[in-house]
Write a protein that holds these residues in place. Structure first.
Motif, PDB file in Angstrom:
ATOM      1  N   LEU A   1       0.838  -1.192   0.000  1.00 25.51           N
ATOM      2  CA  LEU A   1       0.000   0.000   0.000  1.00 25.51           C
ATOM      3  C   LEU A   1       0.876   1.246   0.000  1.00 25.51           C
ATOM      4  O   LEU A   1       0.648   2.197  -0.760  1.00 25.51           O
ATOM      5  N   PHE A   2       1.894   1.226   0.842  1.00 29.10           N
ATOM      6  CA  PHE A   2       2.794   2.365   0.950  1.00 29.10           C
ATOM      7  C   PHE A   2       3.490   2.626  -0.387  1.00 29.10           C
ATOM      8  O   PHE A   2       3.568   3.766  -0.855  1.00 29.10           O
TER       9      PHE A   2
ATOM     10  N   ILE B   1       1.020   4.146  -2.876  1.00 30.25           N
ATOM     11  CA  ILE B   1       0.717   5.552  -2.587  1.00 30.25           C
ATOM     12  C   ILE B   1       1.913   6.417  -2.957  1.00 30.25           C
ATOM     13  O   ILE B   1       1.776   7.472  -3.581  1.00 30.25           O
TER      14      ILE B   1
ATOM     15  N   PHE C   1       2.076   7.169  -6.530  1.00 27.61           N
ATOM     16  CA  PHE C   1       0.827   7.747  -7.047  1.00 27.61           C
ATOM     17  C   PHE C   1       0.034   6.776  -7.913  1.00 27.61           C
ATOM     18  O   PHE C   1      -0.657   7.176  -8.834  1.00 27.61           O
TER      19      PHE C   1
ATOM     20  N   VAL D   1      -4.015   1.629  -5.412  1.00 31.58           N
ATOM     21  CA  VAL D   1      -4.375   1.929  -4.017  1.00 31.58           C
ATOM     22  C   VAL D   1      -5.822   1.561  -3.754  1.00 31.58           C
ATOM     23  O   VAL D   1      -6.149   0.891  -2.764  1.00 31.58           O
TER      24      VAL D   1
END
Ligand SMILES: Nc1ncnc2c1ncn2[C@@H]1O[C@H](COP(=O)(O)OP(=O)(O)OP(=O)(O)O)[C@@H](O)[C@H]1O
Ligand SMILES: [Mg+2]
Lengths: 264, 278, 282
Positions: A226-227, A230, A233, A238
């Motif tokens: 997830l990190f 994100i 972008f 996400v």
């Protein structure tokens, strides 16, 4: 009689003063907070638009990414499982010394309260930061963080359960000539078993949610993916991941609720 | 409780031995062993795939000792403590604003999620919002908010408000469902509109619970507020993250002590106020 | 045979609950102990199996001096003393059968206790007792689903499955309605006869004591002030027991006043030898 009435009304007035005063203080603090944060109103008013824009970029979710998420999601659940079990094992003795009716003395009682307080006041992510230093990045640090964070919760609630034990039931078993271990097995365990199972499953459910963010500090689980998404972008990835997390969390919540309903 | 009694073949038969097995809470003994088996398998699978070995564990304790050594004594430099105090005020301010904003947004959701006063479609929509808000961890929301809105307290406030919605709406909706409908009907019977019914029939009944829940959530929000900074969303967490990445572990220790102190004070205040308003 | 000698108990709070109580209970006697609230009845029975540690005096059960035993020996000795409690003291979340079988815990290993793995003879005996107390087919019900009377029957079955040398009952009827109380008393007296064990029952209802007991002990302020057949319980002796009145004439100095002349006030079903009572319906 008249005096009593006057006493009562005076107390009532004080109570009302307390309430109005409390409300005023709260309002003042909120206004002061707003001032302190110094956020221009314009900035705030554009926030909904920006969030809307972000949501637009998240659509449609990149479902194709999800097969890559299966492993990390499984790891998230595993961290919660092992972390919870380790926590239960460590919380049991702490609960024993935190319960007023079983703790050996004041010192052990204070120690128990201290462990509970520290464990509960430090967030999982902070524990994870510390354990990453100890164990290096990866799921081990996340598991230990999950366990340490859960000890306080479990010990506190389990301790309260021990305080509620009916000693008559224990005495009934003692009177037949049972050994100390049998007293535990027959007299005490049946009384706390539903709470033990219920709390364990409940905490596991909480830990599944908590384990989704461990990856932000490199402590394993779906948070790592997830990190990354994100950070780069990849908003459609996400949103797909968020849906996957939502599904896993809801399923574990369902399992937990079902299990807690079953034991009584 | 499902039980298959190991039935005696007749009370008169003294010769034939009756046996007994502990009944199970599961549908049958086979289901019981199946469930136990699954649980054990999940545990075994978890332990093996996390590759938690005693070796890794023990070597960790060595580093743990070093870590604690470098944390003690905690940093007490004037300048650092001032920065800490400054960030701590920001943390509390964030929690305050987020609590108010979050509860403001919770109200419509809570009324929508109360089964006794809400129409069906609104009910399901509100329950959906609550589920999503509760399922997604605050830090995930925070990290997304940081990207969308930039670093700083606003992102933190958005994240904490978002989490407040799920918590507050769920519990407040339960309180709304518990209200005495007699009072509501009495107001409705005077020919009041739906809104008037809310104001006169429902609100007075739930104000104390509302206040209690608000203070409770404020307490939780203080806790969240101390850590959202780890992903850049403002508050003392920013400082924590920075000190951590610079290996200033003594400063980390000082920050942690401050966080624990603030959390305990908030918990105490919340407990006192909740006792007063009940 | 149970024998207490100058048994005394002073609680740490300073309450002297029991003073120099000497009693001998034999054979298949049904003994009722009566006395006002706080007289020390519970303290007395609890001192026998040392749920309460007596401070002075001794207790002997057959050839064992209970007051001289260490913890391990005491556990073994407790297997021979069945106890029925006012509040039942059953493990509420376990089944009827588990509770009855718990009376055999002193004879099985911890591991067997954990697995509820009792010898077949114990299980058979438990079934027979459940039939006896009128709980057939209830073995897999949880105790918290039972009524008070049913719970007390489980409590009795648990005590009897121990095959005790004496059965103690601390106010077994005071949580029950009058009808159920009679059933429970009847059960206890039948057990005394059928199993050839003495039964000591603490009880508040004097009429029940008179109706079912062979012998009555009267306790007042920790002291034994009456000991005699139920038929000898006169209004005077009730006054002594319940109001602490001085016994009439010079009875206190004359050990035989207890077994003195019977009187008109206890004309109700005088004979309580148990043998002439019909067994509980089966
Ligand atoms: N655990 C204890 N600690 C201190 N004093 C006690 C304790 N248990 C009983 N006592 C005291 O001992 C005395 C006798 O109590 P006991 O319970 O034996 O009376 P009892 O005859 O069984 O009364 P009841 O009919 O009300 O059950 C009372 O004065 C009581 O206050
Ligand atoms: Mg008593």
């Amino acid at each position: 009689m008249a005096g009593a009435t006057r006493e009562w009304s005076r107390f009532d007035a004080r109570e009302r003063l307390f309430r109005i005063g409390g409300a005023l203080v709260a309002v003042a603090v909120v206004v002061a907070s707003w001032e302190w944060l110094d956020m221009s109103l314009q900035y705030v008013t554009t926030a909904p638009a920006q969030v809307g824009d972000l949501l637009g970029r998240m659509y449609p979710p990149d479902w194709g990414y999800l097969p890559n998420a299966v492993g990390p999601l499984a790891e998230t659940i595993q961290i919660a499982v092992v972390g919870t079990i380790a926590a239960v094992a460590m919380a049991a003795p702490v609960a024993y010394i935190t319960a007023e009716n079983t703790t050996p003395n004041r010192a052990t009682y204070a120690l128990g309260k201290l462990i509970v307080t520290v464990s509960r006041s430090v967030h999982t992510i902070v524990w994870a930061l510390l354990f990453v230093v100890m164990f290096g990045p990866g799921a081990l640090a996340g598991t230990v963080a999950t366990a340490v964070r859960s000890i306080g919760f479990l010990a506190k609630l389990l301790g309260e359960e021990i305080e509620e034990i009916n000693f008559g039931q224990v005495e009934g078993i003692r009177a037949v000539g049972a050994s100390p271990a049998q007293l535990l097995i027959y007299g005490i365990v049946p009384q706390i078993k539903p709470a033990l199972v219920g709390l364990t499953v409940y905490r596991w459910d909480i830990n599944v949610r908590a384990a989704t963010i461990l990856g932000f500090v490199g402590a394993g689980g779906i948070g790592v993916q997830l990190f990354e998404a994100i950070d780069s972008f990849a908003w459609r990835t996400v949103s797909a991941l968020l849906f996957a997390i939502l599904a896993v969390v809801l399923v574990s919540e369902g399992i937990s609720a079902y299990a807690r309903r079953k034991v009584r | 409780m499902a039980t298959e009694s190991s039935s005696p073949t007749g009370s008169a038969g003294a010769a034939d031995r009756r046996t007994w097995q502990r009944p199970t809470a599961f549908r049958s003994r086979r289901v019981k062993w199946l469930v136990y088996g699954i649980v054990l398998a999940v545990i075994a699978w978890s332990v093996t795939s996390l590759r938690i070995t005693p070796g890794r564990f023990l070597s960790g304790f060595g580093y743990g000792y070093e870590l604690i050594n470098s944390m003690l004594p905690p940093e007490t430099g004037q300048e650092n403590l001032l920065r800490l105090a400054d960030r701590m005020v920001e943390t509390i301010a964030m929690a305050m604003v987020a609590t108010v904003a979050g509860i403001g947004m919770s109200l419509p959701v809570a009324f929508g999620a109360a089964e006794n006063i809400s129409p069906r479609p609104t009910y399901y929509l509100s329950r959906g919002i609550i589920s999503v808000s509760r399922a997604i961890d605050g830090l995930i929301v925070a990290i997304v908010a940081v990207i969308a809105l930039g670093f700083g307290p606003l992102a933190g406030i958005v994240a904490i408000s978002f989490k407040t919605i799920g918590f507050f709406s769920k519990l407040f909706a339960e309180d709304l469902e518990d209200i005495d409908m007699g009072g509501v009907e009495a107001v409705e019977a005077t020919g009041a509109s739906r809104f008037q019914t809310l104001v006169y029939g429902v609100v007075p009944q739930v104000v104390p619970r509302f206040a209690g829940l608000a203070v409770y959530r404020w307490d939780i929000n203080i806790r969240s507020s101390t850590i959202v900074g780890i992903v850049g969303a403002g508050g003392v967490g920013v400082l924590l993250q920075r000190a951590y990445s610079r290996y200033e572990y003594d400063y980390v220790a000082a920050i942690l002590v401050a966080i624990i102190a603030v959390v305990l004070v908030a918990e105490f205040v919340s407990a006192v106020v909740r006792r007063r308003v009940q | 045979m149970l024998e207490t000698e100058k048994l005394g108990k002073t609680y740490p709070t300073g309450d002297e609950a029991l003073r120099d109580v000497s009693v001998r209970i034999d054979g298949r006697e049904v003994v009722a102990m009566i006395g006002p609230s706080g007289a020390g009845k519970s303290t007395f029975v609890r001192c026998i199996n040392r749920l309460v540690e007596p401070t002075t005096g001794s207790v002997r059960l057959d050839d064992t001096e209970l007051t001289a035993l260490d913890d391990d020996e005491l556990r073994d000795a407790r297997r021979n003393i069945g106890m029925v409690f006012q509040e039942y003291n059953l493990v509420e979340r376990l089944t009827v059968m588990e509770n009855v079988l718990s009376g055999r815990l002193g004879y099985v290993s911890n591991w067997a206790a954990l697995r509820r793995n009792f010898p077949p003879e114990d299980v058979e005996r438990a079934y027979e007792l459940l039939d006896l107390v009128g709980l057939d087919d209830m073995e897999n019900k949880r105790v918290d689903e039972l009524s008070g009377g049913q719970r007390q029957r489980v409590g009795i079955a648990r005590a009897v499955v121990q095959e005790p040398k004496i059965l103690l009952a601390d106010e077994p009827t005071s949580s029950l309605d009058p009808e159920t109380s009679r059933d429970v008393m009847e059960l206890l007296t039948d057990i005394a006869e059928d199993r050839d064990v003495p039964v000591l029952i603490n009880i508040h209802e004097v009429d029940l004591a008179e109706a079912y007991a062979d012998r009555i002990l009267g306790l007042h302020a920790g002291e034994l002030v009456f000991d005699g057949p139920a038929s000898d319980l006169t209004e005077e002796s009730k006054g002594v027991i319940y109001r602490g009145e001085e016994p009439p004439e010079s009875a206190a100095t004359d050990p035989d006043w207890l077994s003195g002349a019977s009187d008109e006030s206890s004309s109700r079903n005088g004979s309580n030898a148990g043998s002439d009572r019909v067994p509980a319906e089966d």
